[in-house]
Design a protein around this motif. Structure first.
Motif, mmCIF file in Angstrom:
data_model
loop_
_atom_site.group_PDB
_atom_site.id
_atom_site.type_symbol
_atom_site.label_atom_id
_atom_site.label_comp_id
_atom_site.label_asym_id
_atom_site.label_seq_id
_atom_site.Cartn_x
_atom_site.Cartn_y
_atom_site.Cartn_z
ATOM 1 N N VAL A 1 3.154 5.861 -3.082
ATOM 2 C CA VAL A 1 4.114 6.722 -3.534
ATOM 3 C C VAL A 1 4.565 6.738 -4.740
ATOM 4 C CG1 VAL A 1 6.890 6.985 -2.791
ATOM 5 C CG2 VAL A 1 5.090 6.631 -0.856
ATOM 6 N N LEU A 2 4.594 5.411 -5.360
ATOM 7 C CA LEU A 2 4.924 5.258 -6.830
ATOM 8 C C LEU A 2 4.016 5.925 -7.877
ATOM 9 C CD1 LEU A 2 6.807 2.062 -6.619
ATOM 10 C CD2 LEU A 2 7.660 4.343 -6.844
ATOM 11 N N ALA A 3 2.665 5.744 -7.394
ATOM 12 C CA ALA A 3 1.676 6.277 -8.235
ATOM 13 C C ALA A 3 0.440 6.887 -7.578
ATOM 14 C CB ALA A 3 0.922 4.966 -8.963
ATOM 15 N N PRO A 4 0.997 8.151 -6.913
ATOM 16 C CA PRO A 4 -0.038 8.921 -5.964
ATOM 17 C C PRO A 4 -1.230 9.446 -6.788
ATOM 18 C CG PRO A 4 1.922 10.188 -6.716
ATOM 19 C CD PRO A 4 2.299 8.723 -7.280
ATOM 20 N N GLY A 5 -2.309 9.129 -6.085
ATOM 21 C CA GLY A 5 -3.537 9.696 -6.856
ATOM 22 C C GLY A 5 -4.826 8.773 -6.252
ATOM 23 N N LEU A 6 -5.993 9.357 -6.812
ATOM 24 C CA LEU A 6 -7.152 8.701 -6.339
ATOM 25 C C LEU A 6 -7.050 7.026 -6.594
ATOM 26 C CD1 LEU A 6 -9.956 11.174 -7.225
ATOM 27 C CD2 LEU A 6 -8.961 10.397 -5.069
ATOM 28 N N ALA A 7 -6.396 6.602 -7.771
ATOM 29 C CA ALA A 7 -6.273 5.285 -8.028
ATOM 30 C C ALA A 7 -5.655 4.347 -6.846
ATOM 31 C CB ALA A 7 -5.808 4.896 -9.214
ATOM 32 N N ALA A 8 -4.472 4.961 -6.613
ATOM 33 C CA ALA A 8 -3.681 4.446 -5.457
ATOM 34 C C ALA A 8 -4.495 4.338 -4.062
ATOM 35 C CB ALA A 8 -2.460 5.076 -5.159
ATOM 36 N N ALA A 9 -5.270 5.379 -3.848
ATOM 37 C CA ALA A 9 -5.793 5.520 -2.385
ATOM 38 C C ALA A 9 -7.049 4.491 -2.692
ATOM 39 C CB ALA A 9 -6.509 6.878 -2.395
ATOM 40 N N GLY A 10 -7.622 4.306 -3.681
ATOM 41 C CA GLY A 10 -8.652 3.134 -4.160
ATOM 42 C C GLY A 10 -8.223 1.810 -3.868
ATOM 43 N N LEU A 11 -7.008 1.503 -4.333
ATOM 44 C CA LEU A 11 -6.308 0.443 -4.099
ATOM 45 C C LEU A 11 -6.061 0.072 -2.788
ATOM 46 C CD1 LEU A 11 -5.129 -2.051 -5.487
ATOM 47 C CD2 LEU A 11 -3.193 -1.291 -5.797
ATOM 48 N N VAL A 12 -5.643 1.174 -1.845
ATOM 49 C CA VAL A 12 -5.521 0.767 -0.590
ATOM 50 C C VAL A 12 -6.949 0.532 -0.008
ATOM 51 C CG1 VAL A 12 -5.038 2.165 1.646
ATOM 52 C CG2 VAL A 12 -3.398 2.235 -0.179
ATOM 53 N N GLY B 1 0.924 -1.221 -0.018
ATOM 54 C CA GLY B 1 0.009 0.164 0.051
ATOM 55 C C GLY B 1 1.034 1.161 0.138
ATOM 56 N N TRP B 2 1.803 1.399 0.887
ATOM 57 C CA TRP B 2 2.805 2.354 0.807
ATOM 58 C C TRP B 2 3.378 2.709 -0.471
ATOM 59 C CZ3 TRP B 2 7.873 3.686 0.053
ATOM 60 C CH2 TRP B 2 8.274 4.951 0.662
ATOM 61 N N LEU B 3 3.898 1.604 -1.004
ATOM 62 C CA LEU B 3 4.682 1.604 -2.201
ATOM 63 C C LEU B 3 3.642 2.121 -3.466
ATOM 64 C CD1 LEU B 3 7.673 1.115 -2.965
ATOM 65 C CD2 LEU B 3 6.854 -0.952 -3.673
ATOM 66 N N THR B 4 2.559 1.449 -3.367
ATOM 67 C CA THR B 4 1.550 1.753 -4.378
ATOM 68 C C THR B 4 1.352 3.305 -4.236
ATOM 69 O OG1 THR B 4 0.579 -0.192 -4.373
ATOM 70 C CG2 THR B 4 -0.887 1.479 -5.265
ATOM 71 N N ASP C 1 2.807 24.044 -5.979
ATOM 72 C CA ASP C 1 3.431 25.039 -5.207
ATOM 73 C C ASP C 1 2.831 25.101 -4.011
ATOM 74 O OD1 ASP C 1 4.629 26.090 -7.240
ATOM 75 O OD2 ASP C 1 2.931 27.253 -8.215
ATOM 76 N N SER C 2 1.381 24.868 -3.621
ATOM 77 C CA SER C 2 1.258 24.952 -2.255
ATOM 78 C C SER C 2 0.276 23.779 -2.040
ATOM 79 C CB SER C 2 0.720 26.148 -1.988
ATOM 80 O OG SER C 2 -0.856 26.288 -2.106
ATOM 81 N N VAL C 3 0.185 23.070 -0.828
ATOM 82 C CA VAL C 3 -0.734 22.110 -0.558
ATOM 83 C C VAL C 3 -1.627 22.380 0.741
ATOM 84 C CG1 VAL C 3 -0.820 19.669 0.123
ATOM 85 C CG2 VAL C 3 0.931 20.142 -1.349
ATOM 86 N N LEU C 4 -3.078 22.736 0.479
ATOM 87 C CA LEU C 4 -3.769 22.924 1.685
ATOM 88 C C LEU C 4 -4.097 21.897 2.570
ATOM 89 C CD1 LEU C 4 -6.555 25.087 -0.523
ATOM 90 C CD2 LEU C 4 -4.394 26.005 1.044
ATOM 91 N N VAL C 5 -4.328 20.653 2.074
ATOM 92 C CA VAL C 5 -4.633 19.648 2.929
ATOM 93 C C VAL C 5 -3.821 18.423 2.432
ATOM 94 C CG1 VAL C 5 -6.772 20.452 3.927
ATOM 95 C CG2 VAL C 5 -6.796 18.915 1.958
ATOM 96 N N ALA C 6 -3.678 17.428 3.455
ATOM 97 C CA ALA C 6 -3.044 16.151 3.059
ATOM 98 C C ALA C 6 -3.667 15.560 1.660
ATOM 99 C CB ALA C 6 -3.010 15.227 3.986
ATOM 100 N N PRO C 7 -3.182 14.932 0.529
ATOM 101 C CA PRO C 7 -3.964 14.603 -0.472
ATOM 102 C C PRO C 7 -4.430 13.197 -0.294
ATOM 103 C CG PRO C 7 -1.603 14.456 -0.768
ATOM 104 C CD PRO C 7 -1.607 15.195 0.436
ATOM 105 N N PRO C 8 -5.257 12.727 -1.033
ATOM 106 C CA PRO C 8 -6.052 11.445 -0.721
ATOM 107 C C PRO C 8 -4.993 10.078 -0.524
ATOM 108 C CG PRO C 8 -7.402 12.626 -2.171
ATOM 109 C CD PRO C 8 -5.848 13.485 -1.951
ATOM 110 N N TRP C 9 -3.903 10.277 -1.317
ATOM 111 C CA TRP C 9 -2.977 9.061 -1.361
ATOM 112 C C TRP C 9 -2.168 9.103 -0.021
ATOM 113 C CZ3 TRP C 9 1.958 10.349 -0.974
ATOM 114 C CH2 TRP C 9 2.420 11.505 -1.222
ATOM 115 N N LEU C 10 -2.031 10.165 0.381
ATOM 116 C CA LEU C 10 -1.146 10.031 1.824
ATOM 117 C C LEU C 10 -2.056 9.815 2.898
ATOM 118 C CD1 LEU C 10 1.434 10.746 3.087
ATOM 119 C CD2 LEU C 10 0.994 13.159 2.934
ATOM 120 N N VAL C 11 -3.385 10.355 2.895
ATOM 121 C CA VAL C 11 -4.578 9.815 3.652
ATOM 122 C C VAL C 11 -4.455 8.443 3.803
ATOM 123 C CG1 VAL C 11 -6.952 9.849 4.489
ATOM 124 C CG2 VAL C 11 -5.494 12.098 3.850
#
Length: 174
Positions: A24-35, A19-22, A83-93
């Motif tokens: 980090v290597l392919a951050p985005g909603l798809a990775a979050a969905g796989l988690v 899950g971590w590697l997925t 440039d700026s991140v307001l909140v932690a992105p879904p893949w990091l959550v």
């Protein structure tokens, strides 16, 4: 569910690593969905107290995501090309969600020695972010400051999560 505690811990560890590697290597909603799929596997194969563990995971996801958001807002942590991140992105959550499963299983032993989380967390936590920076997904704008801030954050958060598990969700203790 798998009967062997060792087997459950191994599966939990492997699901976390994948899950971590997925993420980090392919951050985005798809990775979050796989988690989310990995979490479903975890609850089917590993978890013995699903509802209580789900509550604990939710609690930890909120705290971890708040810590990451603080780091983004203060410039301790960045995302490559953003440039700026307001909140932690879904893949990091999602990483927080899959990480929280380890506190009840493959990292459950960490709570058996009171001093161990204070030694382990300030090293292992920042190491994960540093590793992600080497893979190019996150940035540590000022390496020394970023690692020091993360060490302090993990020094506080990881033992706090163990305390919360032991006091509010005592049925999850290893």
């Amino acid at each position: 569910m798998i009967a062997s505690e060792t087997g459950r811990n191994v599966i939990n560890f492997v699901l976390f690593q994948i899950g971590w590697l997925t993420c980090v290597l392919a951050p985005g909603l798809a990775a979050a969905g796989l988690v989310l799929v990995f979490l479903a596997l975890h609850f089917a194969l590993v978890s013995q107290k699903r509802f209580v563990e789900l509550q604990f995971i939710g609690f930890g996801v909120v705290l971890g995501s708040l810590m990451d958001t603080l780091w983004f807002q203060t410039g301790v942590l960045g995302i490559s090309g953003v440039d700026s991140v307001l909140v932690a992105p879904p893949w990091l959550v999602a990483i927080w969600a899959i990480f929280m499963t380890t506190i009840c299983h493959s990292l459950g032993w960490m709570g058996q020695r009171k001093w161990l989380p204070y030694v382990f967390a300030p090293i292992a936590g920042p190491f994960a972010y540093w590793s992600a920076s080497k893979l190019g997904i996150v940035t540590l704008p000022n390496l020394s400051v970023s690692l020091a801030a993360m060490a302090v954050g993990w020094l506080v958060l990881f033992p706090l999560l163990l305390f919360i598990r032991n006091s509010l969700y005592s049925e999850l203790q290893s």
